[in-house]
Design an enzyme around this catalytic site. Sequence first.
Site, short mmCIF file in Angstrom:
data_model
loop_
_atom_site.label_atom_id
_atom_site.label_comp_id
_atom_site.label_asym_id
_atom_site.label_seq_id
_atom_site.Cartn_x
_atom_site.Cartn_y
_atom_site.Cartn_z
N HIS A 246 0.41 -1.30 -0.02
CA HIS A 246 -0.12 0.05 -0.03
C HIS A 246 1.04 0.83 0.10
O HIS A 246 0.38 2.32 -0.89
CB HIS A 246 -1.06 -0.03 1.14
CG HIS A 246 -1.88 1.10 1.66
ND1 HIS A 246 -3.08 1.24 0.83
CD2 HIS A 246 -1.37 2.09 1.85
CE1 HIS A 246 -3.67 2.54 1.65
NE2 HIS A 246 -2.67 3.32 2.15
N GLU A 247 1.61 0.95 1.14
CA GLU A 247 2.78 3.09 0.96
C GLU A 247 3.21 2.80 -0.40
O GLU A 247 3.80 3.68 -0.28
CB GLU A 247 3.49 2.76 2.51
CG GLU A 247 2.69 2.76 3.29
CD GLU A 247 2.13 3.52 3.73
OE1 GLU A 247 1.56 4.43 3.21
OE2 GLU A 247 0.67 3.59 5.15
N ASP A 267 -10.25 9.59 -7.13
CA ASP A 267 -8.01 9.06 -6.53
C ASP A 267 -7.58 9.75 -8.03
O ASP A 267 -6.58 9.79 -8.24
CB ASP A 267 -8.41 7.76 -6.47
CG ASP A 267 -8.63 7.04 -7.25
OD1 ASP A 267 -8.87 7.10 -8.46
OD2 ASP A 267 -8.59 5.06 -7.28
N ALA A 276 -17.40 5.73 -0.37
CA ALA A 276 -17.50 7.07 0.52
C ALA A 276 -16.26 6.93 1.36
O ALA A 276 -15.57 5.77 1.49
CB ALA A 276 -18.81 6.44 1.03
ZN ZN Z 1 -2.45 5.22 2.64
#
Ligand code: ZN
Length: 425
Positions: A246-247, A267, A276
């Site tokens: 994720h990072e 995004d 949401a």
């Molecule tokens: Zn994040």
Amino acid sequence: MKSILTILSLFAFITAFTQQYEKCMTYQLMQYQESETPGYMQSVNEAFLRAKESNTVQDRATVYTIPVVVHIVYENPDENLADSVIFNQINRLNEDFRRINADTVNMRTDFETIVGDSFIQFELATVDPDGNPTNGITRTSTSVSSFLGIGGFPAEGVKSTADGGIDPWNQLDYLNIWVCDMSFFGTPGLLGYATPPNNLPHWPAGSADNMSDGVVVQYQAFGANNPNALDLGGGPIDVQGRTLVHEVGHYLGLRHIWGDGDCTAQDGIDDTPNAADQSNQDCNQVINSCTDTIGVLGDLPDMVENYMDYSEETCQNSFTDGQIDMMRSIIEVYRWELVNGTPAGLSQKEAFTLHVFPNPATDLVTITGIPSGHNNLQVYSETGQLIMEIANPQTKVELRDLEKGIYIVRVTSEVGIVNRRVVIL
Ligand code: ZN
Ligand code: CA
């Protein structure tokens, strides 16, 4: 007045943070940066769009290999993770980015046509910044019990030798990953945070100085074979090494899949279903929190399988094609030097450090670090055509009025040759 506003916004930030546990602080850090340097968010968003537009070549034939250094910063033996945990984590990163992870079989058919292999992979560095062999791991004993700052804000001290952490390796050439404790009274305050590209054009001067480039991960959340339980107060969490996945997504320009807001927030990626605020923090496959249109697929449910969601690690298994295009564009435009050269080339230490900035640039490009005496500076087009040549340049050179495009700046000196890729937008 300004200082009061700054204090107020920091206070609001701290309040928002302490009300609930945060899985990832990247967006909050961007918000904080915006409060410090208004215009920051807009410039990041503009840069994302430019990166997206610049990705005219959707070809993924080139596998990008990113050299990684893992900095283990430990106060006690538990935090000093074994090599086997680090190897497990790098394998997970590679499996997930190449989409060869076994749990892709859990992907719902809704999304099968929009996910894939990023052709981005990672390897622990084999050569350190001084040109010496390395296993790509540093270990630093510290007296700092937690690198979490006041009010849960990451203090960044882990990225500084002077503050009890360890200074980064050249961030142009390595993805720096720090692993440490960011606990508050024994409970992790956050699992990780990352910097989106920090060399973006049109940033207010100095705004990128607030954070040091790279990724930080809480030590219990690192590696799927980590012997330390990750417990945020609700019992042990099933760790699959996906905090880092994720990072690194953030590091390569990706935002949270729900756009860090309600259904109106985006995004910046066309094929990620909107969701949401904060989306699911579990594996709910029924929820469809926003109505959107994903090409011919129409409205899709919330995509808990996406690494950039806040869903549980056990249900995450993919990036979308749009996210992959974005990450590859970010590499090609903003982080090119990471992958500049073949893996074999990584083992060759550059003869000198040449700085070309800003990069990307608009009208003015400054080149510094040219060794003195008997040098030659050449600028080549992307196709290898010689555009410009300066014999015996000064140690600092400014280039103006290059047309839009991608160029290679080559400095030949008695000690060696160094190439830099520069993008003119
Ligand atoms: Zn994040
Ligand atoms: Ca939807």
